[in-house]
Scaffold this active site. Structure first.
Site, PDB file in Angstrom:
ATOM      1  N   LYS A  59      38.178  39.356  42.305  1.00 15.32           N
ATOM      2  CA  LYS A  59      39.308  40.171  43.030  1.00 15.32           C
ATOM      3  C   LYS A  59      40.288  40.566  41.799  1.00 15.32           C
ATOM      4  O   LYS A  59      41.445  40.059  41.980  1.00 15.32           O
ATOM      5  CB  LYS A  59      40.117  39.545  44.125  1.00 15.32           C
ATOM      6  CG  LYS A  59      39.104  39.494  45.437  1.00 15.32           C
ATOM      7  CD  LYS A  59      39.803  38.884  46.667  1.00 15.32           C
ATOM      8  CE  LYS A  59      39.041  38.766  47.777  1.00 15.32           C
ATOM      9  NZ  LYS A  59      37.869  37.619  47.664  1.00 15.32           N
ATOM     10  N   PRO A  64      45.088  48.269  33.347  1.00 13.76           N
ATOM     11  CA  PRO A  64      43.850  48.729  33.145  1.00 13.76           C
ATOM     12  C   PRO A  64      43.076  48.228  32.250  1.00 13.76           C
ATOM     13  O   PRO A  64      41.872  48.093  32.395  1.00 13.76           O
ATOM     14  CB  PRO A  64      44.135  50.224  33.212  1.00 13.76           C
ATOM     15  CG  PRO A  64      45.585  50.484  33.807  1.00 13.76           C
ATOM     16  CD  PRO A  64      46.096  49.165  33.554  1.00 13.76           C
ATOM     17  N   ASN A  65      43.520  48.157  31.002  1.00 11.19           N
ATOM     18  CA  ASN A  65      42.880  47.814  29.771  1.00 11.19           C
ATOM     19  C   ASN A  65      42.013  46.081  30.131  1.00 11.19           C
ATOM     20  O   ASN A  65      40.942  46.026  29.797  1.00 11.19           O
ATOM     21  CB  ASN A  65      43.759  47.706  28.665  1.00 11.19           C
ATOM     22  CG  ASN A  65      42.616  47.236  27.412  1.00 11.19           C
ATOM     23  OD1 ASN A  65      41.820  48.187  27.097  1.00 11.19           O
ATOM     24  ND2 ASN A  65      42.974  46.350  26.681  1.00 11.19           N
ATOM     25  N   THR A  66      42.857  45.550  30.555  1.00 13.88           N
ATOM     26  CA  THR A  66      42.400  43.987  30.976  1.00 13.88           C
ATOM     27  C   THR A  66      41.055  44.149  32.200  1.00 13.88           C
ATOM     28  O   THR A  66      40.152  43.331  31.773  1.00 13.88           O
ATOM     29  CB  THR A  66      43.589  43.279  31.251  1.00 13.88           C
ATOM     30  OG1 THR A  66      44.231  43.062  30.247  1.00 13.88           O
ATOM     31  CG2 THR A  66      42.880  41.757  31.692  1.00 13.88           C
ATOM     32  N   GLY A 205      28.617  32.550  54.447  1.00 17.26           N
ATOM     33  CA  GLY A 205      28.822  31.457  53.886  1.00 17.26           C
ATOM     34  C   GLY A 205      28.463  30.258  54.775  1.00 17.26           C
ATOM     35  O   GLY A 205      27.202  30.068  54.799  1.00 17.26           O
TER      36      GLY A 205
HETATM   37  O1  C5P Z   1      32.083  30.516  55.025  1.00 22.86           O
HETATM   38  P1  C5P Z   1      32.301  32.083  55.471  1.00 22.86           P
HETATM   39  O2  C5P Z   1      31.216  32.756  56.045  1.00 22.86           O
HETATM   40  O3  C5P Z   1      33.575  32.114  56.217  1.00 22.86           O
HETATM   41  O4  C5P Z   1      32.774  32.861  54.098  1.00 22.86           O
HETATM   42  C1  C5P Z   1      33.348  34.030  53.842  1.00 22.86           C
HETATM   43  C2  C5P Z   1      33.239  34.555  52.460  1.00 22.86           C
HETATM   44  O5  C5P Z   1      33.894  35.651  52.357  1.00 22.86           O
HETATM   45  C3  C5P Z   1      34.097  33.494  51.707  1.00 22.86           C
HETATM   46  O6  C5P Z   1      33.548  33.309  50.547  1.00 22.86           O
HETATM   47  C4  C5P Z   1      35.709  34.298  51.636  1.00 22.86           C
HETATM   48  O7  C5P Z   1      36.035  33.896  50.408  1.00 22.86           O
HETATM   49  C5  C5P Z   1      35.121  35.705  51.728  1.00 22.86           C
HETATM   50  N1  C5P Z   1      35.899  36.619  52.065  1.00 22.86           N
HETATM   51  C6  C5P Z   1      36.583  36.552  53.347  1.00 22.86           C
HETATM   52  N2  C5P Z   1      37.450  37.437  53.926  1.00 22.86           N
HETATM   53  C7  C5P Z   1      37.819  38.291  52.949  1.00 22.86           C
HETATM   54  C8  C5P Z   1      37.249  38.510  51.914  1.00 22.86           C
HETATM   55  C9  C5P Z   1      36.361  37.557  51.341  1.00 22.86           C
HETATM   56  O8  C5P Z   1      36.218  35.483  53.984  1.00 22.86           O
HETATM   57  N3  C5P Z   1      38.825  39.235  53.550  1.00 22.86           N
END
Ligand code: C5P
Length: 226
Positions: A59, A64-66, A205
């Site tokens: 995220k 912008p350059n970085t 996850g």
């Molecule tokens: O374990 P789980 O299915 O909840 O994991 C969801 C993944 O999605 C995690 O890596 C979490 O950081 C990421 N994520 C999220 N909600 C967001 C953006 C990313 O749950 N809005």
């Protein structure tokens, strides 16, 4: 077809690779800041060498350059998808999109799911009558300057697909089957419903990583997408 992305949010690269080896059809792995800061580019290379596409979810939000430099480094490492914050502004998003080229898909985070209207108002210094409208506004700006898509919760995906049309990728986390514990997720959605509403990629996850039989849980999800 909708792609299934497994979020490897564990404490070590070794555990991540052991789990990956138990998911023989694995196509996508999402690596976030915890594992990336611990393990660095070696883990990305390891996944890429095993033929798994890496979604690097750091995220980015900087000048912008970085951000362009970080995107270039990710592209050189063989990362297939990465996130930037749409709140970084058009110049940053445009520089990131130019650096990404055709092989690295950049997707924009519009409004963090941890932010409600009141929090967003305190950040922006103005009234926010509708968080969905803010997400749409930020998504449109990101797509106009060349991002491949956006990240959205299950509650926004249908609305955003409607207003943004069929082309952009919409990556949806917070996926839960009927029997899965929600954990800390508030805006969850079932896999088939997320697909029906227009998701192109599902991020899953704990329903896989913490399942008694991760391979079976992964397989059930693949079948739900078919
Ligand atoms: O374990 P789980 O299915 O909840 O994991 C969801 C993944 O999605 C995690 O890596 C979490 O950081 C990421 N994520 C999220 N909600 C967001 C953006 C990313 O749950 N809005």
């Amino acid at each position: 077809m909708t792609e299934l992305i497994v979020a490897f949010d564990m404490g070590s690269g070794r555990d991540a690779l052991l789990l990956a080896a138990r998911l023989p059809q694995l196509r996508w792995a999402k690596l976030g800041p915890v594992l990336y800061v611990r393990e660095g580019p070696a883990l990305i290379r390891e996944f890429a060498q095993r033929g798994v596409r890496v979604f690097l979810d750091l995220k980015w939000h900087d000048i912008p350059n970085t951000v362009a430099g970080a995107v270039t480094a990710a592209r050189d490492l063989g990362v297939s998808m990465a996130t930037v914050h749409c709140l970084g502004g058009r110049a940053m998003l445009g520089a990131a999109a130019s650096a990404a080229g055709p092989d690295l898909a950049l997707v924009g985070v519009t409004v963090l799911t941890s932010h409600d209207a009141a929090e967003l108002e305190s950040i922006l210094g103005r009234g926010v009558p509708d968080v969905g409208f803010e997400a749409e506004r930020l998504a449109r700006a990101a797509l106009q300057v060349g991002l491949r898509g956006i990240v959205a919760s299950g509650h926004e995906v249908g609305f955003l697909r409607e207003v943004l049309g069929p082309t952009p990728w919409i990556v949806v986390p917070g996926i839960r089957g009927p029997g899965d514990p929600a954990g800390d997720q508030v805006r969850t959605i079932e896999p088939a419903e997320a697909v029906r509403r227009g998701a192109t990629h599902l991020v899953v996850g704990r329903p896989i990583t913490e399942a008694r039989d991760p391979a079976a849980a992964y397989q059930r999800l693949v079948e739900a997408l078919d």
